[in-house]
Design a protein around this motif. Structure first.
Motif, mmCIF file in Angstrom:
data_model
loop_
_atom_site.group_PDB
_atom_site.id
_atom_site.type_symbol
_atom_site.label_atom_id
_atom_site.label_comp_id
_atom_site.label_asym_id
_atom_site.label_seq_id
_atom_site.Cartn_x
_atom_site.Cartn_y
_atom_site.Cartn_z
ATOM 1 N N SER A 72 -14.630 -1.515 46.792
ATOM 2 C CA SER A 72 -15.254 -0.925 47.986
ATOM 3 C C SER A 72 -15.422 0.578 47.827
ATOM 4 O O SER A 72 -14.513 1.270 47.370
ATOM 5 C CB SER A 72 -14.412 -1.218 49.235
ATOM 6 O OG SER A 72 -14.501 -2.580 49.596
ATOM 7 N N ASP A 73 -16.596 1.069 48.216
ATOM 8 C CA ASP A 73 -16.872 2.507 48.131
ATOM 9 C C ASP A 73 -15.963 3.278 49.081
ATOM 10 O O ASP A 73 -15.574 2.771 50.144
ATOM 11 C CB ASP A 73 -18.325 2.785 48.516
ATOM 12 C CG ASP A 73 -19.313 2.204 47.519
ATOM 13 O OD1 ASP A 73 -18.936 2.027 46.343
ATOM 14 O OD2 ASP A 73 -20.460 1.925 47.927
ATOM 15 N N PRO A 74 -15.636 4.523 48.736
ATOM 16 C CA PRO A 74 -14.783 5.341 49.611
ATOM 17 C C PRO A 74 -15.492 5.729 50.902
ATOM 18 O O PRO A 74 -16.726 5.749 50.968
ATOM 19 C CB PRO A 74 -14.460 6.572 48.756
ATOM 20 C CG PRO A 74 -15.553 6.640 47.748
ATOM 21 C CD PRO A 74 -15.977 5.218 47.475
ATOM 22 N N ASP A 75 -14.702 6.043 51.903
ATOM 23 C CA ASP A 75 -15.213 6.528 53.188
ATOM 24 C C ASP A 75 -14.240 7.602 53.679
ATOM 25 O O ASP A 75 -13.410 7.351 54.553
ATOM 26 C CB ASP A 75 -15.320 5.376 54.193
ATOM 27 C CG ASP A 75 -15.909 5.807 55.525
ATOM 28 O OD1 ASP A 75 -16.547 6.873 55.576
ATOM 29 O OD2 ASP A 75 -15.726 5.080 56.524
ATOM 30 N N PRO A 76 -14.312 8.808 53.105
ATOM 31 C CA PRO A 76 -13.351 9.862 53.433
ATOM 32 C C PRO A 76 -13.327 10.158 54.935
ATOM 33 O O PRO A 76 -14.363 10.182 55.607
ATOM 34 C CB PRO A 76 -13.879 11.074 52.648
ATOM 35 C CG PRO A 76 -14.691 10.482 51.543
ATOM 36 C CD PRO A 76 -15.312 9.247 52.110
ATOM 37 N N GLY A 77 -12.117 10.366 55.440
ATOM 38 C CA GLY A 77 -11.959 10.704 56.854
ATOM 39 C C GLY A 77 -12.007 9.530 57.798
ATOM 40 O O GLY A 77 -11.936 9.710 59.020
ATOM 41 N N ARG A 78 -12.109 8.320 57.270
ATOM 42 C CA ARG A 78 -12.191 7.134 58.131
ATOM 43 C C ARG A 78 -10.919 6.944 58.946
ATOM 44 O O ARG A 78 -9.854 7.449 58.594
ATOM 45 C CB ARG A 78 -12.425 5.886 57.275
ATOM 46 C CG ARG A 78 -11.293 5.600 56.295
ATOM 47 C CD ARG A 78 -11.646 4.470 55.340
ATOM 48 N NE ARG A 78 -10.732 4.407 54.206
ATOM 49 C CZ ARG A 78 -9.606 3.723 54.180
ATOM 50 N NH1 ARG A 78 -9.241 3.011 55.245
ATOM 51 N NH2 ARG A 78 -8.846 3.713 53.107
ATOM 52 N N ASP A 79 -11.028 6.187 60.050
ATOM 53 C CA ASP A 79 -9.853 5.810 60.821
ATOM 54 C C ASP A 79 -9.838 4.298 61.014
ATOM 55 O O ASP A 79 -10.693 3.582 60.483
ATOM 56 C CB ASP A 79 -9.768 6.572 62.158
ATOM 57 C CG ASP A 79 -10.900 6.226 63.125
ATOM 58 O OD1 ASP A 79 -11.586 5.185 62.935
ATOM 59 O OD2 ASP A 79 -11.100 6.982 64.090
ATOM 60 N N ALA A 154 2.413 16.327 61.569
ATOM 61 C CA ALA A 154 2.311 17.782 61.448
ATOM 62 C C ALA A 154 1.078 18.221 60.675
ATOM 63 O O ALA A 154 0.427 19.214 61.044
ATOM 64 C CB ALA A 154 3.575 18.328 60.775
ATOM 65 N N ASP A 155 0.742 17.514 59.604
ATOM 66 C CA ASP A 155 -0.373 17.933 58.753
ATOM 67 C C ASP A 155 -0.916 16.711 58.015
ATOM 68 O O ASP A 155 -0.526 16.437 56.869
ATOM 69 C CB ASP A 155 0.088 18.999 57.755
ATOM 70 C CG ASP A 155 -1.070 19.673 57.030
ATOM 71 O OD1 ASP A 155 -2.160 19.080 56.969
ATOM 72 O OD2 ASP A 155 -0.877 20.794 56.521
ATOM 73 N N PRO A 156 -1.816 15.965 58.647
ATOM 74 C CA PRO A 156 -2.309 14.730 58.025
ATOM 75 C C PRO A 156 -2.951 14.950 56.659
ATOM 76 O O PRO A 156 -2.774 14.129 55.754
ATOM 77 C CB PRO A 156 -3.328 14.212 59.042
ATOM 78 C CG PRO A 156 -2.957 14.840 60.330
ATOM 79 C CD PRO A 156 -2.372 16.173 59.992
ATOM 80 N N ALA A 157 -3.688 16.039 56.490
ATOM 81 C CA ALA A 157 -4.361 16.275 55.211
ATOM 82 C C ALA A 157 -3.350 16.504 54.092
ATOM 83 O O ALA A 157 -3.507 15.983 52.978
ATOM 84 C CB ALA A 157 -5.296 17.475 55.331
ATOM 85 N N ALA A 158 -2.308 17.285 54.384
ATOM 86 C CA ALA A 158 -1.274 17.529 53.375
ATOM 87 C C ALA A 158 -0.525 16.244 53.051
ATOM 88 O O ALA A 158 -0.200 15.977 51.885
ATOM 89 C CB ALA A 158 -0.306 18.606 53.870
#
Length: 289
Positions: A72-79, A154-158
Protein backbone atom coordinates in the motif's frame (compact mmCIF):
# COMPACT_ATOMS: atom_id res chain seq x y z
CA UNK A 1 -2.38 -27.46 15.41
CA UNK A 2 -3.86 -25.84 12.30
CA UNK A 3 -3.42 -22.05 12.56
CA UNK A 4 -5.03 -21.10 9.26
CA UNK A 5 -2.07 -19.11 7.95
CA UNK A 6 -1.98 -20.55 4.43
CA UNK A 7 -0.78 -18.26 1.64
CA UNK A 8 -3.48 -15.99 0.16
CA UNK A 9 -5.62 -17.38 -2.64
CA UNK A 10 -5.75 -13.99 -4.37
CA UNK A 11 -3.52 -10.91 -4.25
CA UNK A 12 -4.23 -7.51 -5.75
CA UNK A 13 -4.36 -3.77 -5.28
CA UNK A 14 -7.00 -1.11 -5.76
CA UNK A 15 -6.41 2.51 -6.77
CA UNK A 16 -8.35 4.90 -4.54
CA UNK A 17 -9.92 8.19 -5.71
CA UNK A 18 -6.93 10.03 -4.23
CA UNK A 19 -4.60 8.07 -6.53
CA UNK A 20 -2.99 5.89 -3.87
CA UNK A 21 -3.05 2.11 -4.14
CA UNK A 22 -4.10 -0.25 -1.35
CA UNK A 23 -2.74 -3.79 -1.45
CA UNK A 24 -5.04 -6.61 -0.39
CA UNK A 25 -5.12 -10.39 -0.03
CA UNK A 26 -8.09 -12.77 -0.03
CA UNK A 27 -9.06 -16.23 1.08
CA UNK A 28 -12.35 -18.06 0.59
CA UNK A 29 -15.12 -17.97 -2.02
CA UNK A 30 -15.67 -14.80 -4.04
CA UNK A 31 -19.41 -14.97 -3.27
CA UNK A 32 -18.83 -15.47 0.46
CA UNK A 33 -19.66 -13.05 3.26
CA UNK A 34 -16.96 -10.34 3.10
CA UNK A 35 -14.89 -10.07 6.29
CA UNK A 36 -12.32 -7.28 6.40
CA UNK A 37 -9.19 -8.02 8.44
CA UNK A 38 -7.19 -5.18 10.01
CA UNK A 39 -3.87 -6.91 10.80
CA UNK A 40 -1.67 -6.41 13.84
CA UNK A 41 1.35 -4.15 14.10
CA UNK A 42 3.92 -4.35 11.30
CA UNK A 43 2.32 -7.33 9.58
CA UNK A 44 1.11 -7.42 6.01
CA UNK A 45 -1.93 -8.58 4.08
CA UNK A 46 -0.40 -12.05 3.63
CA UNK A 47 -0.94 -13.15 7.26
CA UNK A 48 -4.51 -14.33 7.45
CA UNK A 49 -6.31 -16.56 9.93
CA UNK A 50 -8.75 -19.42 9.66
CA UNK A 51 -7.77 -20.12 6.06
CA UNK A 52 -8.77 -23.76 6.61
CA UNK A 53 -12.25 -22.67 7.74
CA UNK A 54 -13.33 -19.88 5.39
CA UNK A 55 -14.66 -22.07 2.59
CA UNK A 56 -16.83 -24.10 4.94
CA UNK A 57 -18.14 -20.95 6.62
CA UNK A 58 -18.71 -19.18 3.29
CA UNK A 59 -16.38 -16.34 4.32
CA UNK A 60 -14.48 -14.14 1.89
CA UNK A 61 -11.62 -12.94 4.11
CA UNK A 62 -10.01 -9.72 2.85
CA UNK A 63 -6.84 -8.44 4.52
CA UNK A 64 -5.59 -4.96 3.61
CA UNK A 65 -2.14 -3.41 4.03
CA UNK A 66 -2.46 -0.08 5.82
CA UNK A 67 -0.87 2.90 4.01
CA UNK A 68 2.91 2.74 3.95
CA UNK A 69 3.06 -0.98 4.74
CA UNK A 70 3.58 -3.81 2.29
CA UNK A 71 1.90 -3.15 -1.05
CA UNK A 72 0.00 0.00 0.00
CA UNK A 73 1.21 3.48 -0.91
CA UNK A 74 2.07 5.83 1.98
CA UNK A 75 -0.33 8.50 3.20
CA UNK A 76 1.71 10.81 5.46
CA UNK A 77 -0.23 12.54 8.21
CA UNK A 78 -3.18 10.15 8.00
CA UNK A 79 -5.39 9.43 11.01
CA UNK A 80 -7.75 6.63 11.99
CA UNK A 81 -10.75 8.17 10.24
CA UNK A 82 -8.72 8.65 7.05
CA UNK A 83 -8.18 4.89 7.09
CA UNK A 84 -11.94 4.38 7.49
CA UNK A 85 -12.48 6.55 4.42
CA UNK A 86 -10.01 4.37 2.52
CA UNK A 87 -11.93 1.27 3.53
CA UNK A 88 -15.25 2.82 2.50
CA UNK A 89 -13.74 3.63 -0.91
CA UNK A 90 -12.26 0.14 -1.21
CA UNK A 91 -15.60 -1.51 -0.44
CA UNK A 92 -17.40 0.69 -2.94
CA UNK A 93 -14.84 0.16 -5.70
CA UNK A 94 -14.78 -3.61 -5.16
CA UNK A 95 -18.57 -3.79 -4.75
CA UNK A 96 -18.40 -5.29 -1.26
CA UNK A 97 -21.63 -5.09 0.73
CA UNK A 98 -22.67 -6.31 4.17
CA UNK A 99 -19.03 -6.19 5.26
CA UNK A 100 -18.04 -7.49 8.68
CA UNK A 101 -14.64 -6.79 10.21
CA UNK A 102 -11.95 -8.25 12.46
CA UNK A 103 -9.20 -6.17 14.07
CA UNK A 104 -6.25 -7.89 15.71
CA UNK A 105 -3.95 -6.18 18.23
CA UNK A 106 -2.88 -2.79 16.79
CA UNK A 107 -5.45 -3.28 14.04
CA UNK A 108 -8.29 -2.84 16.54
CA UNK A 109 -8.39 1.00 16.61
CA UNK A 110 -8.45 0.99 12.80
CA UNK A 111 -11.31 -1.50 12.79
CA UNK A 112 -13.32 0.54 15.29
CA UNK A 113 -12.76 3.66 13.19
CA UNK A 114 -14.36 1.76 10.31
CA UNK A 115 -17.24 0.79 12.58
CA UNK A 116 -17.69 4.42 13.68
CA UNK A 117 -17.73 5.53 10.04
CA UNK A 118 -20.48 3.07 9.09
CA UNK A 119 -18.31 0.83 6.91
CA UNK A 120 -19.15 -2.40 8.77
CA UNK A 121 -22.27 -4.30 9.81
CA UNK A 122 -20.58 -6.17 12.69
CA UNK A 123 -17.08 -6.28 14.17
CA UNK A 124 -14.77 -8.45 16.24
CA UNK A 125 -11.88 -6.97 18.23
CA UNK A 126 -9.36 -9.73 18.96
CA UNK A 127 -6.62 -9.14 21.56
CA UNK A 128 -7.16 -5.53 20.61
CA UNK A 129 -5.13 -2.49 21.51
CA UNK A 130 -7.46 -0.39 23.65
CA UNK A 131 -7.60 3.41 23.74
CA UNK A 132 -4.54 3.41 25.96
CA UNK A 133 -4.41 7.21 26.12
CA UNK A 134 -7.90 7.35 27.68
CA UNK A 135 -7.76 8.51 31.34
CA UNK A 136 -9.61 5.38 32.47
CA UNK A 137 -6.40 3.36 31.89
CA UNK A 138 -3.90 5.80 33.40
CA UNK A 139 -3.32 3.90 36.63
CA UNK A 140 -3.22 0.46 35.04
CA UNK A 141 -0.52 0.90 32.40
CA UNK A 142 3.11 -0.19 32.88
CA UNK A 143 5.61 2.64 33.21
CA UNK A 144 7.10 2.15 29.73
CA UNK A 145 3.67 2.23 28.07
CA UNK A 146 2.76 5.35 30.05
CA UNK A 147 5.98 6.97 28.84
CA UNK A 148 5.10 6.07 25.24
CA UNK A 149 1.61 7.54 25.57
CA UNK A 150 3.00 10.72 27.10
CA UNK A 151 5.64 11.04 24.37
CA UNK A 152 2.94 10.86 21.69
CA UNK A 153 0.80 13.41 23.52
CA UNK A 154 3.68 15.85 23.98
CA UNK A 155 5.19 15.69 20.49
CA UNK A 156 3.59 13.30 17.99
CA UNK A 157 6.09 14.06 15.22
CA UNK A 158 9.08 13.33 17.46
CA UNK A 159 7.44 10.13 18.70
CA UNK A 160 6.82 9.03 15.12
CA UNK A 161 10.50 9.54 14.28
CA UNK A 162 11.43 7.53 17.37
CA UNK A 163 9.11 4.63 16.47
CA UNK A 164 10.63 4.53 12.99
CA UNK A 165 13.84 3.33 14.61
CA UNK A 166 12.16 0.05 15.58
CA UNK A 167 11.22 -1.14 12.11
CA UNK A 168 13.77 -3.90 11.56
CA UNK A 169 11.88 -7.23 11.16
CA UNK A 170 14.32 -9.40 13.13
CA UNK A 171 14.37 -7.05 16.11
CA UNK A 172 10.60 -6.67 15.93
CA UNK A 173 10.19 -10.45 16.04
CA UNK A 174 12.37 -10.69 19.13
CA UNK A 175 10.30 -8.03 20.90
CA UNK A 176 7.15 -10.03 20.17
CA UNK A 177 8.68 -13.15 21.69
CA UNK A 178 9.89 -11.18 24.73
CA UNK A 179 6.42 -9.77 25.43
CA UNK A 180 4.64 -13.08 24.83
CA UNK A 181 3.61 -15.32 27.70
CA UNK A 182 4.35 -19.02 27.75
CA UNK A 183 1.12 -19.98 25.98
CA UNK A 184 1.63 -17.49 23.15
CA UNK A 185 5.32 -18.26 22.80
CA UNK A 186 4.38 -21.85 22.03
CA UNK A 187 2.27 -20.63 19.11
CA UNK A 188 4.73 -18.05 17.81
CA UNK A 189 7.70 -20.42 17.82
CA UNK A 190 5.82 -23.28 16.14
CA UNK A 191 7.45 -23.61 12.69
CA UNK A 192 3.99 -23.93 11.16
CA UNK A 193 3.22 -20.39 12.38
CA UNK A 194 6.54 -18.59 12.73
CA UNK A 195 7.40 -18.71 9.03
CA UNK A 196 4.12 -17.09 7.98
CA UNK A 197 4.36 -14.40 10.68
CA UNK A 198 7.97 -13.52 9.91
CA UNK A 199 7.25 -13.38 6.17
CA UNK A 200 4.38 -10.97 6.83
CA UNK A 201 6.61 -8.73 8.95
CA UNK A 202 9.35 -8.63 6.32
CA UNK A 203 6.75 -7.84 3.66
CA UNK A 204 5.07 -5.11 5.72
CA UNK A 205 8.35 -3.36 6.56
CA UNK A 206 9.98 -3.74 3.15
CA UNK A 207 9.05 -0.16 2.09
CA UNK A 208 10.59 1.16 5.33
CA UNK A 209 9.42 1.72 8.91
CA UNK A 210 7.37 4.87 8.32
CA UNK A 211 4.01 3.11 7.95
CA UNK A 212 4.51 1.18 11.18
CA UNK A 213 5.64 4.35 12.97
CA UNK A 214 2.53 6.25 11.90
CA UNK A 215 0.28 3.36 12.96
CA UNK A 216 1.90 3.31 16.39
CA UNK A 217 1.38 7.04 16.92
CA UNK A 218 -2.30 6.67 16.00
CA UNK A 219 -2.75 3.66 18.27
CA UNK A 220 -1.07 5.52 21.16
CA UNK A 221 -3.12 8.72 20.93
CA UNK A 222 -6.71 9.56 21.78
CA UNK A 223 -9.14 8.22 19.22
CA UNK A 224 -10.83 10.81 16.94
CA UNK A 225 -14.21 9.14 17.42
CA UNK A 226 -16.41 8.17 20.35
CA UNK A 227 -17.02 4.42 20.74
CA UNK A 228 -20.44 5.29 22.15
CA UNK A 229 -21.46 6.23 18.62
CA UNK A 230 -20.75 2.74 17.27
CA UNK A 231 -24.16 1.11 16.98
CA UNK A 232 -23.26 -2.21 15.32
CA UNK A 233 -22.57 -5.37 17.36
CA UNK A 234 -18.93 -5.58 18.49
CA UNK A 235 -17.48 -8.75 19.99
CA UNK A 236 -14.39 -8.21 22.16
CA UNK A 237 -12.16 -11.28 22.40
CA UNK A 238 -9.31 -11.58 24.90
CA UNK A 239 -7.27 -14.45 26.26
CA UNK A 240 -6.76 -14.50 30.02
CA UNK A 241 -3.14 -15.61 29.46
CA UNK A 242 -2.33 -12.62 27.23
CA UNK A 243 0.65 -10.78 28.73
CA UNK A 244 1.04 -8.03 26.12
CA UNK A 245 1.31 -4.58 27.76
CA UNK A 246 -0.09 -2.84 24.66
CA UNK A 247 -3.39 -4.69 24.24
CA UNK A 248 -5.97 -3.92 26.92
CA UNK A 249 -5.05 -3.54 30.60
CA UNK A 250 -8.49 -4.79 31.66
CA UNK A 251 -9.18 -7.23 28.80
CA UNK A 252 -11.69 -4.85 27.23
CA UNK A 253 -13.88 -4.27 30.29
CA UNK A 254 -13.84 -0.45 30.07
CA UNK A 255 -14.10 -0.50 26.30
CA UNK A 256 -17.10 -2.82 26.33
CA UNK A 257 -18.85 -0.39 28.67
CA UNK A 258 -18.39 2.37 26.08
CA UNK A 259 -19.78 0.35 23.15
CA UNK A 260 -23.60 0.20 23.01
CA UNK A 261 -23.71 -3.33 21.52
CA UNK A 262 -20.60 -4.94 23.00
CA UNK A 263 -20.24 -8.65 23.72
CA UNK A 264 -17.10 -9.36 25.77
CA UNK A 265 -15.40 -12.77 25.83
CA UNK A 266 -12.39 -13.51 28.04
CA UNK A 267 -11.20 -17.06 27.32
CA UNK A 268 -9.37 -18.67 30.26
CA UNK A 269 -7.48 -21.13 28.04
CA UNK A 270 -6.20 -18.58 25.51
CA UNK A 271 -3.42 -16.02 25.15
CA UNK A 272 -2.98 -13.11 22.78
CA UNK A 273 -2.71 -15.44 19.78
CA UNK A 274 -6.38 -16.44 19.99
CA UNK A 275 -7.01 -15.06 16.49
CA UNK A 276 -5.32 -18.24 15.27
CA UNK A 277 -6.07 -20.67 18.10
CA UNK A 278 -9.80 -19.81 18.28
CA UNK A 279 -10.51 -18.69 14.71
CA UNK A 280 -13.62 -20.85 14.30
CA UNK A 281 -15.33 -19.48 17.40
CA UNK A 282 -14.50 -15.91 16.43
CA UNK A 283 -15.75 -16.24 12.85
CA UNK A 284 -18.91 -18.15 13.69
CA UNK A 285 -19.87 -15.57 16.31
CA UNK A 286 -19.18 -12.70 13.90
CA UNK A 287 -21.35 -14.32 11.23
CA UNK A 288 -24.20 -14.74 13.70
CA UNK A 289 -24.45 -11.01 14.43
Amino acid sequence: MEYGTAAPERLGSTRLPAGRRLGWAEWGPLDGVPVLLCPGAATSRSLGFGSHLVAGLNVRLISVDRPGLGASDPDPGRDLLDFATDMADLCRLRELTGVRGVGFSQGAPFLLACAAAGVLTAAAVVAGTDELAHPVHAAALPADVTAMIEAVRADPAAAERFFAGFGEPGEFWQRILTMAGERDRGVYTDPAFAGAYQHAMAEALAPGPEGYARDTVLASARWPFDPAGITIPVDLWYGAADTSPVHSPDFGAALSARLPQAHRHVLPDAGGALLWTHAGEILRTLLSR
